[in-house]
Scaffold this motif. Structure first.
Motif, mmCIF file in Angstrom:
data_model
loop_
_atom_site.group_PDB
_atom_site.id
_atom_site.type_symbol
_atom_site.label_atom_id
_atom_site.label_comp_id
_atom_site.label_asym_id
_atom_site.label_seq_id
_atom_site.Cartn_x
_atom_site.Cartn_y
_atom_site.Cartn_z
ATOM 1 N N GLU A 1 55.964 47.392 10.504
ATOM 2 C CA GLU A 1 56.671 47.701 9.240
ATOM 3 C C GLU A 1 57.639 46.486 8.786
ATOM 4 N N LEU A 2 58.347 46.129 9.945
ATOM 5 C CA LEU A 2 59.369 44.902 9.231
ATOM 6 C C LEU A 2 58.848 43.780 9.032
ATOM 7 N N ARG A 3 57.701 43.385 9.826
ATOM 8 C CA ARG A 3 56.927 42.079 9.754
ATOM 9 C C ARG A 3 56.359 42.220 8.242
ATOM 10 N N ARG A 4 55.823 43.203 7.634
ATOM 11 C CA ARG A 4 55.141 43.403 6.425
ATOM 12 C C ARG A 4 56.341 42.856 5.191
ATOM 13 N N MET A 5 57.466 43.323 5.500
ATOM 14 C CA MET A 5 58.574 43.069 4.752
ATOM 15 C C MET A 5 59.099 41.568 4.883
ATOM 16 N N GLY A 6 58.756 40.895 5.648
ATOM 17 C CA GLY A 6 59.014 39.561 5.857
ATOM 18 C C GLY A 6 60.026 39.350 7.175
ATOM 19 N N VAL A 7 60.566 40.156 7.807
ATOM 20 C CA VAL A 7 61.340 39.887 8.857
ATOM 21 C C VAL A 7 60.472 39.657 10.324
ATOM 22 N N PRO A 8 60.512 38.537 10.718
ATOM 23 C CA PRO A 8 59.855 38.226 12.209
ATOM 24 C C PRO A 8 60.489 39.229 13.046
ATOM 25 N N THR A 9 59.409 40.000 13.782
ATOM 26 C CA THR A 9 60.000 40.871 14.624
ATOM 27 C C THR A 9 59.036 41.225 15.788
ATOM 28 N N LEU A 10 59.554 41.274 16.885
ATOM 29 C CA LEU A 10 58.981 41.409 18.321
ATOM 30 C C LEU A 10 59.182 42.850 18.787
ATOM 31 N N CYS A 11 58.092 43.539 19.168
ATOM 32 C CA CYS A 11 58.122 44.720 19.978
ATOM 33 C C CYS A 11 58.246 44.559 21.144
ATOM 34 N N ALA A 12 59.530 44.857 22.020
ATOM 35 C CA ALA A 12 59.803 44.583 23.352
ATOM 36 C C ALA A 12 59.610 45.760 24.150
ATOM 37 N N LEU B 1 64.949 37.242 13.206
ATOM 38 C CA LEU B 1 64.660 37.762 14.388
ATOM 39 C C LEU B 1 64.996 39.146 14.678
ATOM 40 N N ALA B 2 63.987 39.867 14.776
ATOM 41 C CA ALA B 2 64.500 41.189 15.249
ATOM 42 C C ALA B 2 63.650 41.663 16.393
ATOM 43 N N PHE B 3 64.490 42.768 17.444
ATOM 44 C CA PHE B 3 63.795 43.168 18.490
ATOM 45 C C PHE B 3 63.580 44.786 18.226
ATOM 46 N N VAL B 4 62.378 45.452 18.348
ATOM 47 C CA VAL B 4 62.473 46.795 18.237
ATOM 48 C C VAL B 4 61.676 47.501 19.411
ATOM 49 N N PRO B 5 61.769 48.705 19.384
ATOM 50 C CA PRO B 5 60.992 49.301 20.673
ATOM 51 C C PRO B 5 59.433 49.870 20.530
ATOM 52 N N THR B 6 59.214 49.961 19.238
ATOM 53 C CA THR B 6 57.818 50.385 18.885
ATOM 54 C C THR B 6 56.960 49.133 18.116
ATOM 55 N N PRO C 1 67.844 31.715 14.949
ATOM 56 C CA PRO C 1 68.618 32.684 13.744
ATOM 57 C C PRO C 1 69.223 33.767 14.214
ATOM 58 N N PRO C 2 69.947 34.292 13.144
ATOM 59 C CA PRO C 2 70.894 35.665 13.682
ATOM 60 C C PRO C 2 69.722 36.831 14.181
ATOM 61 N N ILE C 3 70.175 37.432 14.635
ATOM 62 C CA ILE C 3 69.228 38.345 15.423
ATOM 63 C C ILE C 3 69.583 39.983 15.289
ATOM 64 N N ALA C 4 68.782 40.808 15.063
ATOM 65 C CA ALA C 4 69.013 42.417 14.719
ATOM 66 C C ALA C 4 68.322 42.819 16.273
ATOM 67 N N ASP C 5 69.059 43.373 17.192
ATOM 68 C CA ASP C 5 68.668 44.216 18.286
ATOM 69 C C ASP C 5 68.413 45.713 18.112
ATOM 70 N N LEU C 6 67.396 46.181 17.815
ATOM 71 C CA LEU C 6 67.151 47.429 17.571
ATOM 72 C C LEU C 6 66.634 48.348 18.496
ATOM 73 N N TRP C 7 66.815 47.885 19.799
ATOM 74 C CA TRP C 7 66.268 48.676 20.891
ATOM 75 C C TRP C 7 67.458 48.914 21.634
ATOM 76 N N PHE C 8 67.863 50.005 21.998
ATOM 77 C CA PHE C 8 69.186 50.200 22.830
ATOM 78 C C PHE C 8 68.936 49.418 24.041
ATOM 79 N N ALA C 9 68.067 49.603 24.824
ATOM 80 C CA ALA C 9 67.749 49.394 26.408
ATOM 81 C C ALA C 9 67.612 47.370 26.204
ATOM 82 N N HIS C 10 67.441 46.945 25.022
ATOM 83 C CA HIS C 10 67.273 45.531 24.965
ATOM 84 C C HIS C 10 68.331 44.697 24.687
ATOM 85 N N ASN C 11 69.425 45.462 24.154
ATOM 86 C CA ASN C 11 70.651 44.752 23.749
ATOM 87 C C ASN C 11 71.145 43.950 25.079
#
Length: 340
Positions: free
Chosen positions: A123-134, A112-117, A46-56
């Protein structure tokens, strides 16, 4: 009679364009993130949201630049990232982790989303976005996070590159350990890493910064714990570091700064940290380059055969598929952006 009814029913189904056989639905990919939470990724690549600066840059290294639709990074803040991966200019950029909303991500079909915390991931998973803390804070954790990312990306390229990166890191760590084995504590320079000049902030113990200082043959001059710790000039003077390394975005202190009175400045042992796709001294994959750069700076005799410019060019060819020129490599080593 029963047989005839069965044949008639079967024929009716076929005529209606239906099949009595069902195709099994695609099996969701299960990935366990850095907090131990298992996430199901239901869509195929799937398309990705990479929301942690270091992880991009990890996503880019693993071959997923063209899947990033939302990024915490921006061309202004990280120009080298968008130079080596220009396809990311098509993404929604500068979307900070704390401001990203599940509603907007879902509207963009983010699967699919990557986040730092852990909190943002939940929060994002509760709203239906598959999210991994990286999130990671140590070298082993960084490698684990890269493996997790490769698993989530679910491509042969991602798995292969993660393995190659791990092998290169292992080789670098072994080389540093071998060459520095006989360096006594008193011969290991006391290094202070300054993250910002205004306000004055340093990086202390229990950080990735502390890890690369020690691994590269130094000691952390700071005695406080954590990243971006506020500190006074008087405290720095009391620590009296042998070496000062300053983050590229901080710049050098002006001539009137009291920092100029420190022994490290007088002995010209103050260096601006390189910055490329991401800041080498922070939490990105260019940590592999940082270790070699610092080791060569602190112990030039032991690492006289390390041509950091060539090492940088080789890294960019291998992991970013980008042929850095000598001039571009020199700009990165000086912590400067690409030429206009």
């Amino acid at each position: 009679m029963s047989s005839l009814l069965t044949r008639l029913c079967y024929s009716t189904l076929l005529l209606a364009g239906l099949s009595i056989f069902t195709t099994p639905s695609a099996v969701a990919l299960s990935v366990t993130d850095m907090t131990g939470h298992t996430v199901e990724i239901k869509d195929d690549h799937p398309p990705i949201a990479d929301l942690w600066f270091a992880h991009n840059e990890i996503s880019v290294i693993l071959g997923a630049a063209n899947r990033i639709r939302v990024s915490a990074e921006s061309p202004i803040d990280s120009p080298w990232l968008f130079k080596v991966a220009p396809v990311m200019k098509n993404a929604h950029t500068g979307v900070k982790p704390d401001t990203a909303s599940a509603e907007n991500l879902l509207a963009l079909n983010i699967g699919l989303a990557f986040v730092p915390t852990a909190a943002k991931a939940e929060e994002l998973r509760r709203m239906g976005v598959p999210t991994l803390c990286a999130e990671y804070t140590t070298l082993p954790q960084m490698l684990k996070s890269m493996d997790m990312t490769a698993q989530a990306l679910d491509t042969p390229e991602a798995s292969k590159v993660a393995q190659v990166y791990k092998e290169d890191m292992d080789a670098t760590l072994k080389q540093l350990s071998s060459r520095l084995a006989n360096i006594s504590v008193k011969d290991r320079p006391r290094v202070l890493h300054i993250a910002r000049l205004n306000p004055l902030q340093i990086d202390g113990t229990n950080t990735l910064i502390d890890a690369w200082i020690q691994t590269a043959g130094g000691q952390n001059a700071a005695t406080v714990s954590g990243n971006h710790r506020p500190v006074s000039f008087e405290q720095i003077a009391a620590w009296n570091p042998d070496v000062i390394i300053i983050g590229a975005s901080a710049g050098m202190p002006d001539a009137a700064s009291p920092l100029q009175s420190l022994a490290a400045f007088k002995n010209r042992r103050v260096w601006i940290n390189p910055r490329g796709v991401f800041a080498w001294d922070r939490y990105g994959a260019e940590e592999l380059l940082q270790l070699q750069w610092v080791a060569q700076k602190l112990h030039p005799d032991l690492f006289a055969d390390t041509d950091i410019r060539k090492v940088t060019q080789a890294f960019y060819r291998k992991f970013f598929h980008y042929p850095l020129t000598d001039q571009e490599a020199d700009l990165i080593l000086a912590g400067k952006p690409p030429a206009p």
